[in-house]
Design a protein around this motif. Structure first.
Motif, short mmCIF file in Angstrom:
data_model
loop_
_atom_site.label_atom_id
_atom_site.label_comp_id
_atom_site.label_asym_id
_atom_site.label_seq_id
_atom_site.Cartn_x
_atom_site.Cartn_y
_atom_site.Cartn_z
N ASN A 315 0.82 -1.21 0.00
CA ASN A 315 0.00 0.00 0.00
C ASN A 315 0.86 1.27 0.00
N HIS A 316 1.93 1.25 0.77
CA HIS A 316 2.78 2.43 0.92
C HIS A 316 3.36 2.85 -0.43
N VAL A 323 -4.57 0.64 -3.86
CA VAL A 323 -4.38 0.85 -2.43
C VAL A 323 -5.67 0.42 -1.75
N SER A 324 -5.58 -0.59 -0.89
CA SER A 324 -6.79 -1.23 -0.37
C SER A 324 -6.84 -1.18 1.16
N PRO A 325 -8.03 -1.44 1.72
CA PRO A 325 -8.22 -1.32 3.16
C PRO A 325 -7.41 -2.31 3.98
N MET A 326 -6.95 -1.82 5.13
CA MET A 326 -6.34 -2.66 6.16
C MET A 326 -7.16 -2.43 7.43
N GLU A 352 -1.73 7.72 0.84
CA GLU A 352 -3.12 7.50 0.44
C GLU A 352 -3.81 6.45 1.30
N TYR A 353 -3.06 5.41 1.71
CA TYR A 353 -3.71 4.31 2.43
C TYR A 353 -4.09 4.68 3.86
#
Length: 384
Positions: A315-316, A323-326, A352-353
């Motif tokens: 994601n970074h 870029v997806s949810p954690m 962004e994440y």
């Protein structure tokens, strides 16, 4: 290139009158088709692990085709045409005799892998066969996820293998996975016991009610740990009591991605598709990469923490184009017991994440967050 992985597809191709130029044929027994092969153009074709008469081999090579011969004497097929299923891996298992696991394909491949040097095969031929096997698994998994042109919305749930059946955390993961499956997400996990098994139990029960899920969880809880002698037997008892019909199977499908590297932990029996790898590193990276609709982190230990930072790295630097949810399930656990979330939150500042990080104790909030992301991602990719 066109891929042909079944005899039925091969015969249809021949009937169409098309040549085999640019066609990959994988794992087929073509010894009864020597005359047919002699009548078509073979230049540019690729035979992966196919059984061929010598006449066909010579003709293929003479025309410039590529022929990769089959490996003999292995308990696994390096040139697989599809993923594993629970039925295939556990064929021969008798729930009344838990020791019969030793007779299954899963156990035989693990025994072979161990005898051949485990992660460091003593034979270069064995190492090549394993890499070809894992390549075939990845190819089959990509075909599954493409779903006939409509890509599945993959959500993974990560968590500890030591999470016990009967614990509130186990039930929470199962309920969450069931709700996400009902909302159209395709559940994936590392395919093993604990939180991973709970993920697939939830998907399995996506079309069943609360009472049936609780009855199944009560059966499973009679063998809480994968170290218990009847752990697998209780899973098959649940499968027998609550089978998936042909109609239910598509709606309750899920993907387990285990590894022979941890073969002492048999894969759980509830994933309908099993992408089992030899190389654990390929399996780990692949699982995180395909979960483009988000990953939920339930309580876990070192392995789960490793996955968190692999995901954070993707994601970074946006290495996979999404870029997806954690999402972290368990505020107390991820801020105090394993205080990963504060560090990750600081790392994500300005990235962004950061807006897709979340920590909660609410299953409903997780479902809502993943649905919101799905809507956001869908809208952001619509051409304007």
């Amino acid at each position: 290139m066109t891929e042909i992985e079944t005899i039925e597809s091969f015969e249809r191709h021949l009937r169409s009158g098309a040549s085999l130029r640019g066609v990959v044929l994988q794992g087929l027994d073509l010894r009864g088709y020597t005359r047919e092969l002699a009548s078509v153009v073979l230049a540019g074709s690729v035979f992966l692990g196919c059984q061929l008469e010598q006449e066909s081999v010579q003709a293929a090579l003479a025309q410039g085709a590529m022929v990769f011969p089959p490996f003999l004497g292995l308990p696994y097929l390096p040139y697989r045409s599809g993923l594993y299923s629970t039925e295939e891996l556990y064929a021969g298992f008798d729930p009344s005799r838990p020791e019969s696991y030793a007779d299954t394909l899963d156990a035989r491949i693990y025994a072979h892998w161990s005898a051949q040097g485990r992660a460091h095969p003593v034979s270069i031929v064995e190492a090549l066969a394993q890499r070809l096997h894992d390549h075939a698994i990845t190819d089959a998994m990509e075909e599954l996820l493409a779903g006939g042109g409509k890509h599945r919305k993959v959500v993974a749930i990560m968590g500890g293998h030591s999470m016990l059946r009967g614990q509130p955390d186990y039930r929470g993961v199962a309920v969450l996975a069931r709700e996400l499956t009902r909302h159209g997400f395709f559940m994936a996990s590392g395919g093993g016991p604990g939180a991973m098994e709970a993920t697939h139990v939830g998907a399995w029960f996506a079309r069943r009610g609360e009472a049936e899920l609780d009855a199944a969880l009560a059966i499973l809880a009679r063998a809480p740990s994968y170290k218990d002698r009847e752990w697998l037997s209780r899973a098959f008892e649940v499968r027998a009591a609550f089978p998936l019909s042909a109609e239910d199977r598509p709606a309750c499908a899920s993907l387990g991605i285990p590894t022979f590297h941890y073969g002492h932990e048999p894969p759980n029996a509830f994933a309908t598709h099993v992408a089992k790898y030899f190389a654990n590193s390929v399996r780990e990276e692949g699982l995180i990469t395909i979960a483009k609709a988000g990953i939920v982190y339930s309580p876990g230990s070192a392995g789960t923490i490793q996955e968190i930072f692999q995901d954070a790295c993707q994601n970074h630097y946006n290495t996979v184009g999404v870029v997806s949810p954690m999402i972290f399930l368990g505020r107390e656990f991820w801020t105090r017991t394993r205080p990963i979330y504060p560090l990750l939150e600081q790392l994500a500042q300005g990235q962004e994440y950061a807006r897709f990080l979340r920590i909660t104790d609410s299953l409903e909030e997780i479902v809502q967050a993943l649905e919101e992301y799905d809507r956001f991602h869908t809208l952001s990719t619509i051409p304007r």
